[in-house]
Design an enzyme around this catalytic site. Structure first.
Site, PDB file in Angstrom:
ATOM      1  N   ILE A 135      34.176  29.068  -2.670  1.00  0.00           N
ATOM      2  CA  ILE A 135      34.239  27.207  -1.649  1.00  0.00           C
ATOM      3  C   ILE A 135      32.685  26.930  -1.760  1.00  0.00           C
ATOM      4  CG2 ILE A 135      36.317  27.855  -0.844  1.00  0.00           C
ATOM      5  CD1 ILE A 135      35.307  28.898   1.647  1.00  0.00           C
ATOM      6  N   ASP A 136      33.046  25.526  -1.530  1.00  0.00           N
ATOM      7  CA  ASP A 136      30.987  24.966  -0.795  1.00  0.00           C
ATOM      8  C   ASP A 136      30.810  26.135   0.118  1.00  0.00           C
ATOM      9  OD1 ASP A 136      31.643  23.749  -3.248  1.00  0.00           O
ATOM     10  OD2 ASP A 136      32.285  21.571  -1.624  1.00  0.00           O
ATOM     11  N   LYS A 137      29.452  26.152   0.212  1.00  0.00           N
ATOM     12  CA  LYS A 137      28.578  26.603   1.529  1.00  0.00           C
ATOM     13  C   LYS A 137      29.490  26.033   2.656  1.00  0.00           C
ATOM     14  CE  LYS A 137      23.788  25.915   3.732  1.00  0.00           C
ATOM     15  NZ  LYS A 137      22.730  25.957   3.207  1.00  0.00           N
TER      16      LYS A 137
END
Length: 299
Positions: A135-137
């Site tokens: 998942i994105d930062k």
């Protein structure tokens, strides 16, 4: 790397601009490759100011990447579940999943290597040991990590055949009229910005997102989203395509909305079959403080 043959849409474009757009390199990186003779047009080296002509063939010769080997770091983890084969982690907003250029350490992988004493699956190599999905930062929430290669392979198979359930919650901008819906649009790299993705038919992959409204507020909608595919930035791209970007999204919406430090998006629920024991496991995370604070501001 052979780039698409130049056609009428690119005639007259500078070589460095074309290479940057088509190879996902920065403009400066493209210029450096051209200057070193690592870019050839019709088999010959040219300078960065070269203007493309109809039918030109452009080749890019990339140097081998420098290996990055993640090192263990004693970073606290929010572990939701763990056994000898896998673990489920609740990743906080702001933590990068694995080392990369610009983020060599302080990542989830660095923390996992310390916690698991290096015992993680090796399928994704030394840079992403144990990482089955990402998942994105600035997206928080649940991630499954594999300790063994057998567990990793079994989990990857479930993701590929869409039996792995992933549900997110997001606060999006604007009021969605429908109570539920489906976005079935392909996603590929944006031609205008290498950091972004977009709904496009050019060099794209199928992407399907289901959504339902949880609650409507003035100027915002709280929704649940279920992924049928797992493309990079999929939810963020699809919601922006609908005209309802995720609140606080710095790439596809408006940064800093409601005091947010990133997109108001949470990987809230996962369900899967344990790849070794065949037990069905389901986990749900609480909404993090940044999400509940945003809801409190608009209520």
């Amino acid at each position: 790397m052979i780039l698409p043959t130049v056609d009428e849409g690119n005639i007259g474009v500078r070589l460095d601009v074309f290479v940057s757009a088509e190879s996902n390199l920065s403009r400066s990186a493209a210029q450096g490759l051209i200057s070193s003779g690592s870019v050839r047009v019709n088999g010959f080296a040219v300078n960065k100011n070269y203007r493309l002509r109809d039918g030109d063939t452009v080749e890019v010769f990339l140097p081998p990447p420098e290996p990055i080997e993640a090192q263990p770091q004693d970073i606290p983890l929010d572990i939701v579940y763990e056994d000898e084969y896998l673990l489920v982690v609740n990743k906080p907003q702001g933590m990068v999943v694995h080392p990369a250029a610009g983020n060599p350490d302080g990542t989830l992988v660095n923390a996992l290597l310390c916690h698991c004493a290096g015992r993680l699956s090796s399928i994704n190599g030394k840079i992403r040991p144990g990482i089955v999905h990402r998942i994105d930062k600035d997206t928080s929430g649940l991630l499954i990590v594999a300790k063994t290669d057998a567990a990793h392979a079994g989990l990857a198979e479930q993701i590929a055949c869409h039996s792995f359930v992933r549900k997110y919650e997001a606060l999006v901008t604007g009021n969605i009229k429908e109570d539920s819906g489906i976005v079935d649009k392909p996603i590929g790299r944006s031609k205008n910005d290498r950091k972004k993705f977009a709904v496009t038919d050019l060099n794209s992959k199928p992407a399907l997102t289901r959504y339902r409204v949880i609650e409507r507020y003035r100027g915002y909608t709280h929704i649940e989203l279920t992924l049928e595919t797992g493309r990079t930035h999929q939810i963020r791209v699809h919601m922006a395509y609908l005209g309802h970007p995720v609140a606080g999204d710095p790439l596809y919406g408006t940064a800093g909305q409601l005091g947010l430090c990133g997109q108001c998006l949470v990987a809230k629920y996962i369900s899967f079959t344990h790849p070794i024991t065949n037990e069905i496991l389901s986990f749900e995370a609480a909404l993090p403080a940044f999400f509940t604070d945003a809801l409190r501001r608009i209520k």
